[in-house]
Design a protein around this motif. Structure first.
Motif, PDB file in Angstrom:
ATOM      1  N   SER A 158      51.188  35.306  41.183  1.00 39.36           N
ATOM      2  CA  SER A 158      51.323  34.495  39.802  1.00 39.36           C
ATOM      3  C   SER A 158      50.431  35.135  38.676  1.00 39.36           C
ATOM      4  CB  SER A 158      51.768  32.812  39.502  1.00 39.36           C
ATOM      5  OG  SER A 158      50.036  32.835  40.338  1.00 39.36           O
ATOM      6  N   GLU A 159      48.738  35.569  39.365  1.00 36.89           N
ATOM      7  CA  GLU A 159      48.535  36.005  38.628  1.00 36.89           C
ATOM      8  C   GLU A 159      47.732  37.196  38.535  1.00 36.89           C
ATOM      9  OE1 GLU A 159      45.463  34.321  37.589  1.00 36.89           O
ATOM     10  OE2 GLU A 159      45.909  32.518  38.232  1.00 36.89           O
ATOM     11  N   LEU A 160      48.630  38.484  39.453  1.00 36.19           N
ATOM     12  CA  LEU A 160      48.630  39.857  38.666  1.00 36.19           C
ATOM     13  C   LEU A 160      49.996  39.725  38.053  1.00 36.19           C
ATOM     14  CD1 LEU A 160      48.586  42.322  39.458  1.00 36.19           C
ATOM     15  CD2 LEU A 160      49.724  42.525  41.489  1.00 36.19           C
TER      16      LEU A 160
ATOM     17  N   GLU B 135      53.330  43.398  45.079  1.00 32.80           N
ATOM     18  CA  GLU B 135      52.837  42.130  45.999  1.00 32.80           C
ATOM     19  C   GLU B 135      52.589  42.843  47.392  1.00 32.80           C
ATOM     20  OE1 GLU B 135      54.489  38.577  49.403  1.00 32.80           O
ATOM     21  OE2 GLU B 135      55.839  39.536  47.775  1.00 32.80           O
ATOM     22  N   GLY B 136      53.089  44.540  47.318  1.00 40.13           N
ATOM     23  CA  GLY B 136      52.392  45.390  48.432  1.00 40.13           C
ATOM     24  C   GLY B 136      50.863  46.328  47.812  1.00 40.13           C
ATOM     25  N   ASN B 137      50.849  45.864  46.493  1.00 38.67           N
ATOM     26  CA  ASN B 137      50.204  47.172  46.295  1.00 38.67           C
ATOM     27  C   ASN B 137      49.402  46.327  44.700  1.00 38.67           C
ATOM     28  OD1 ASN B 137      48.477  49.593  45.435  1.00 38.67           O
ATOM     29  ND2 ASN B 137      50.302  49.963  43.842  1.00 38.67           N
ATOM     30  N   PRO B 138      48.694  45.652  45.415  1.00 35.34           N
ATOM     31  CA  PRO B 138      48.070  44.310  43.561  1.00 35.34           C
ATOM     32  C   PRO B 138      46.931  45.109  43.575  1.00 35.34           C
ATOM     33  CG  PRO B 138      47.478  43.552  46.351  1.00 35.34           C
ATOM     34  CD  PRO B 138      47.897  45.231  46.670  1.00 35.34           C
ATOM     35  N   THR B 139      46.043  46.457  44.315  1.00 37.50           N
ATOM     36  CA  THR B 139      44.996  46.898  43.730  1.00 37.50           C
ATOM     37  C   THR B 139      45.162  47.242  43.002  1.00 37.50           C
ATOM     38  OG1 THR B 139      44.061  45.854  45.850  1.00 37.50           O
ATOM     39  CG2 THR B 139      42.740  47.399  43.680  1.00 37.50           C
ATOM     40  N   LEU B 140      44.671  47.668  41.704  1.00 35.63           N
ATOM     41  CA  LEU B 140      44.842  48.914  40.797  1.00 35.63           C
ATOM     42  C   LEU B 140      43.934  50.679  41.614  1.00 35.63           C
ATOM     43  CD1 LEU B 140      45.957  49.911  37.604  1.00 35.63           C
ATOM     44  CD2 LEU B 140      43.881  49.546  36.902  1.00 35.63           C
ATOM     45  N   SER B 141      44.599  51.374  41.326  1.00 33.77           N
ATOM     46  CA  SER B 141      43.370  52.293  42.896  1.00 33.77           C
ATOM     47  C   SER B 141      44.335  53.823  41.702  1.00 33.77           C
ATOM     48  CB  SER B 141      44.372  52.482  43.735  1.00 33.77           C
ATOM     49  OG  SER B 141      45.432  53.018  43.446  1.00 33.77           O
TER      50      SER B 141
END
Length: 426
Positions: free
Chosen positions: A9-11, A285-291
């Motif tokens: 929900s935050e993302l 959900e499986g990739n919640p981090t900016l890369s």
């Protein structure tokens, strides 16, 4: 990179906020001198009755429409503007003949009853009828005409609309300001002599400079769009997210380099926005981090989606000119090129292959102009207004690999063209 372990929900809320910022109507940035010039011209027409005409010229995405909108918004807030002026907007892509232009003008001026459903007489007569009716009702109002894609009005029969509007401003009998907006540096060459004789020869150029200062401003803008708001989201999430963004956009980091590559090809704000939207759309959900990988894949998507579709629709001659520019890019290491350089490279190829010798210089010019219209080439900054069209410099917008991919995809392309594209000159 820090690992974001917050709830989805935050993302999702963070992505929503970023999209909202990116999709917000563009604000006008830079070109303050050009903005002041245009503002002054419109004010003089509205306040002092000083009629005039001008061209606003710059590549796609340089901010021409945003500048016009910004100026009109500012001047419309001035006391009594609505009682002193009327603004008429026409677009060469929409108003493809004088009949459509007249109907739109009459509607915007609220004079539909003056021009019947079937326009009769010539443009000048109908225009005079509109103005005489308008003068009786609003005799003190200035008219501001904004002609988007003004170069396309040069295709109208006898260029009647351009001639009559420029003539109105030239005669200075009533307060009229005509602004033509275009991407074409050679728009004056497309006007008939009688049209040019009525034009004021005022031109305002928006030619973005690819300098380090402008690029660093673009990176700072990207960071402003991508940062999360701690007042609306979990503070821990925001701290980790913003640290991640700052790291990716630090000098020579992956995000920074991706923005730089796109900026060098298309330095419009819209293209940068598209890159960021593609980047955050990869988060889930499986990739919640900016890369950095998200930036790289987004850049590939942005570049591939647009160019390959355009390249698929080119003629063989146009694709040959694209290949010629690829070779020139290899030789001159990405420096801008002009028509004569491209034509010379093409001629060298054509003379050794009989099937291409029957293309006249004028045919090649038309093909080159089409590439310009498709924005596969964009004008270089810092050129004088009097530079002859064949010597105007352009930046080629494609990478060598994109040209090779287009050649491979092209159906029934002559073998000699395929082989020419594969040749390496360095």
């Amino acid at each position: 990179m820090p690992n974001l372990t917050m709830e989805m929900s935050e993302l999702d809320e963070c992505k929503r906020q970023i999209r909202e910022r990116i999709l917000r109507p563009a604000e006008f940035r830079g070109f303050e001198e050009q903005r002041k010039n245009l503002l002054d011209l419109i004010r003089r027409a509205v306040r002092d009755g000083d009629s005039n005409s001008a061209l606003l010229i710059g590549p796609a995405g340089s901010g021409k429409t945003t500048l016009v909108r910004s100026v009109l918004q500012e001047i419309s807030k001035e006391k009594g503007f609505d009682k002193k002026a009327l603004v008429v907007n026409l677009n060469g892509l929409i108003h493809t003949d004088d009949r459509l232009s007249l109907k739109s003008m009459s509607k915007q001026l609220k004079l539909e009853n003056v021009i019947d459903e079937q326009v009769t007489g010539n443009f000048a007569e109908n225009m005079a009828l509109l103005l005489s009716t308008l003068n009786k009702a609003d005799h003190e109002k200035a008219l501001v005409f904004i002609l988007e894609e003004v170069d396309l009005f040069c295709n109208h029969h006898n260029q009647s609309l351009l001639y009559n509007l420029f003539d109105l401003a030239h005669r200075n009998e009533s307060s009229v300001f005509v602004l033509g907006v275009t991407v074409r540096l050679d728009v004056m060459d497309r006007m008939e002599k009688r049209v040019r004789s009525r034009f004021s020869y005022r031109s305002i150029y928006l030619l973005p400079a690819n300098n380090a200062k402008n690029f660093e401003s673009r990176v700072a803008l990207c960071q402003e769009w991508l940062l999360s708001d701690p007042s609306k989201l979990d503070r821990t999430f925001c701290r980790e997210w913003n640290k991640c963004v700052a790291a990716l956009l630090a000098q020579n980091e992956t995000g920074y380099n991706c923005i730089k590559r796109l900026y060098d090809m298309q330095n419009s704000e819209d293209s940068t926005k598209e890159l960021l939207l593609h980047t955050i759309s990869r988060l889930h959900e499986g990739n919640p981090t900016l890369s950095g990988q998200d930036f790289e894949k987004a850049l590939d998507d942005v570049i591939a989606d647009g160019w390959l579709q355009i390249l698929d629709g080119l003629s063989v001659l146009e694709l040959c000119l694209v290949i010629a520019m690829k070779h020139l890019g290899d030789v001159y290491q990405g420096d801008p090129v002009n028509f004569e350089m491209v034509y010379s490279r093409y001629l060298k190829f054509a003379k050794s292959h009989s099937g291409f010798e029957d293309c006249t210089r004028n045919t090649v010019i038309k093909a080159f102009e089409h590439l310009q219209a498709l924005e596969l080439i964009l004008p270089a900054a810092g050129q004088g207004a009097k530079t002859q069209s064949q010597y105007q410099l352009y930046h080629f917008q494609l990478t060598p690999q994109q040209v090779k991919d287009a050649v491979k995809r092209y159906e029934e392309l002559p073998t000699e063209v395929q082989q020419w594209a594969e040749i390496s000159l360095v």
